[in-house]
Scaffold this active site. Structure first.
Site, PDB file in Angstrom:
ATOM      1  N   ILE A 194      22.363  34.037  21.721  1.00 54.23           N
ATOM      2  CA  ILE A 194      23.199  34.599  20.651  1.00 54.23           C
ATOM      3  C   ILE A 194      22.498  34.432  19.299  1.00 54.23           C
ATOM      4  O   ILE A 194      22.518  35.323  18.452  1.00 54.23           O
ATOM      5  CB  ILE A 194      24.586  33.911  20.640  1.00 54.23           C
ATOM      6  CG1 ILE A 194      25.354  34.254  21.922  1.00 54.23           C
ATOM      7  CG2 ILE A 194      25.392  34.301  19.411  1.00 54.23           C
ATOM      8  CD1 ILE A 194      26.663  33.483  22.098  1.00 54.23           C
ATOM      9  N   ALA A 224      23.412  26.515  16.939  1.00 56.70           N
ATOM     10  CA  ALA A 224      22.747  25.703  17.971  1.00 56.70           C
ATOM     11  C   ALA A 224      23.774  24.946  18.803  1.00 56.70           C
ATOM     12  O   ALA A 224      24.714  24.358  18.254  1.00 56.70           O
ATOM     13  CB  ALA A 224      21.794  24.716  17.313  1.00 56.70           C
ATOM     14  N   ASP A 254      27.365  19.827  31.471  1.00 52.51           N
ATOM     15  CA  ASP A 254      28.614  20.000  32.227  1.00 52.51           C
ATOM     16  C   ASP A 254      28.701  19.010  33.397  1.00 52.51           C
ATOM     17  O   ASP A 254      27.761  18.866  34.179  1.00 52.51           O
ATOM     18  CB  ASP A 254      28.699  21.434  32.780  1.00 52.51           C
ATOM     19  CG  ASP A 254      28.756  22.502  31.684  1.00 52.51           C
ATOM     20  OD1 ASP A 254      28.927  22.136  30.505  1.00 52.51           O
ATOM     21  OD2 ASP A 254      28.630  23.697  32.027  1.00 52.51           O
ATOM     22  N   TYR A 293      31.969  19.601  25.735  1.00 49.53           N
ATOM     23  CA  TYR A 293      31.702  20.877  25.055  1.00 49.53           C
ATOM     24  C   TYR A 293      32.999  21.436  24.438  1.00 49.53           C
ATOM     25  O   TYR A 293      33.020  21.898  23.292  1.00 49.53           O
ATOM     26  CB  TYR A 293      31.115  21.837  26.083  1.00 49.53           C
ATOM     27  CG  TYR A 293      30.633  23.167  25.574  1.00 49.53           C
ATOM     28  CD1 TYR A 293      29.344  23.310  25.042  1.00 49.53           C
ATOM     29  CD2 TYR A 293      31.424  24.308  25.665  1.00 49.53           C
ATOM     30  CE1 TYR A 293      28.885  24.542  24.609  1.00 49.53           C
ATOM     31  CE2 TYR A 293      30.970  25.547  25.233  1.00 49.53           C
ATOM     32  CZ  TYR A 293      29.696  25.655  24.708  1.00 49.53           C
ATOM     33  OH  TYR A 293      29.238  26.880  24.288  1.00 49.53           O
ATOM     34  N   PRO A 296      32.767  33.045  20.868  1.00 47.98           N
ATOM     35  CA  PRO A 296      32.353  33.931  21.965  1.00 47.98           C
ATOM     36  C   PRO A 296      32.922  33.461  23.298  1.00 47.98           C
ATOM     37  O   PRO A 296      33.154  32.267  23.505  1.00 47.98           O
ATOM     38  CB  PRO A 296      30.820  33.794  21.991  1.00 47.98           C
ATOM     39  CG  PRO A 296      30.435  33.079  20.733  1.00 47.98           C
ATOM     40  CD  PRO A 296      31.631  32.267  20.337  1.00 47.98           C
ATOM     41  N   GLY A 297      33.119  34.431  24.193  1.00 46.66           N
ATOM     42  CA  GLY A 297      33.444  34.095  25.576  1.00 46.66           C
ATOM     43  C   GLY A 297      32.154  33.881  26.347  1.00 46.66           C
ATOM     44  O   GLY A 297      31.201  33.300  25.826  1.00 46.66           O
ATOM     45  N   TYR A 298      32.112  34.370  27.560  1.00 50.61           N
ATOM     46  CA  TYR A 298      30.910  34.215  28.395  1.00 50.61           C
ATOM     47  C   TYR A 298      29.929  35.333  28.057  1.00 50.61           C
ATOM     48  O   TYR A 298      30.196  36.501  28.318  1.00 50.61           O
ATOM     49  CB  TYR A 298      31.284  34.230  29.875  1.00 50.61           C
ATOM     50  CG  TYR A 298      31.979  32.941  30.281  1.00 50.61           C
ATOM     51  CD1 TYR A 298      31.249  31.891  30.821  1.00 50.61           C
ATOM     52  CD2 TYR A 298      33.337  32.767  30.069  1.00 50.61           C
ATOM     53  CE1 TYR A 298      31.866  30.698  31.158  1.00 50.61           C
ATOM     54  CE2 TYR A 298      33.971  31.577  30.405  1.00 50.61           C
ATOM     55  CZ  TYR A 298      33.224  30.553  30.953  1.00 50.61           C
ATOM     56  OH  TYR A 298      33.830  29.363  31.282  1.00 50.61           O
TER      57      TYR A 298
END
Ligand code: CAA
Length: 244
Positions: free
Chosen positions: A18, A88, A93, A152, A182-184
């Site tokens: 992005i 950034a 996860d 996150y 943003p989404g995915y």
């Protein structure tokens, strides 16, 4: 779009994903973009080579010292920062019961504290000049939470609070502070999601597809415009309808 030829933007993580799309959009309007990177110099340098006046700056955004050094470098080379995009971000996860405290600390440090360090440094300069745009890149995960992303999600939700607080402090200084969630989006970060999980995620997105980095960058470009002067403390969600 207003002419932004004399302006300077600092985009963290501006060489990839992005961030790269944001750097290109802003540089495409003639801005000098200071492209921040931590580990991927080639990607950042490639964009800087494509557009006149762009520079690259290495730094770990999770480190106060690096943030100070990067801002000093940009000010030395460009003499001003009109737009700061805190883009950034990292993931680490794990289901929460398996998440190590270090995974928590590091994600909060880079994704949330880094935005604070840089905003604080750049805001002083912007408020003295009486103009500026700060755009924080959050995530749909900050709006909804997500399995395996407690760190996150907490950092990305934290960006909403940071944005609204600084927006109130900055409102009379000509500085706007907004968030994009943003989404995915089709980036290396999302490519790291296990296929089975990603298929499930995409089937839950009303548009049934990932977003493109440029679909996020065009909203950042809009918020960075000097004419977007009456928009502050807002969250723009770009997620194919995933969160409404
Ligand atoms: N939605 C639905 N189910 C999910 C899920 C999700 N988001 N994440 C995990 N699950 C399910 C798995 O499919 C699995 O179900 P089954 O047992 O029925 O197969 C169960 O939860 C346990 O998952 P794992 O076996 O994968 O457990 P693990 O401990 O090995 O791994 C994990 C856990 C590391 C969190 C892994 O599942 C993972 O990486 N998930 C993806 C997390 C994610 O969505 N990250 C987004 C990264 S992109 C990003 O962050 C950018 C942005 O802003 C949107």
């Amino acid at each position: 779009m207003t002419d932004m030829t004399d302006q300077v933007a600092l985009v963290t993580g501006g060489g990839r994903g992005i961030g790269a799309a944001i750097s290109r959009r802003l540089a495409g309007h003639g801005m000098r973009v200071a492209i921040g990177y931590s580990n991927s110099p080639d990607a950042a340098k490639q964009i800087a080579d494509e557009y006149q006046g762009c520079t690259v700056h290495q730094g770990d955004i999770g480190s106060k010292e690096d943030c100070q050094r990067v801002v000093d470098e940009v000010m030395e080379q460009h003499e001003r920062i009109d737009v700061l995009v805190n883009n950034a971000g990292i993931t680490a996860d794990r289901m929460m019961h398996k998440m190590e405290p270090d995974d928590w600390d590091r994600v909060i440090q880079v994704n949330l504290s880094g935005a604070f360090y840089l905003s604080r440094l750049v805001y002083t300069h912007m408020s003295e000049r009486g103009s500026g745009r700060i755009v924080n890149i959050s995530s749909v995960i900050g709006e909804q939470g997500n399995m395996g992303q407690a760190n996150y999600a907490a950092a990305k939700s934290g960006l909403f609070g940071l944005t609204m607080s600084l927006a109130q402090e900055a409102a009379t200084k000509g500085v706007t502070v907004n968030c994009v969630a943003p989404g995915y989006i089709e980036t290396d970060m999302v490519a790291g999601v296990p296929e089975k999980v990603l298929d499930k995620i995409i089937s839950g997105i009303p548009m049934r597809r990932l977003g493109q980095p440029d679909e996020v960058a065009r909203v950042v470009e809009f918020l960075a415009d000097p004419d977007s002067a009456y928009i502050t403390g807002q969250v723009y969600s770009i997620n194919g309808g995933l969160a409404m």
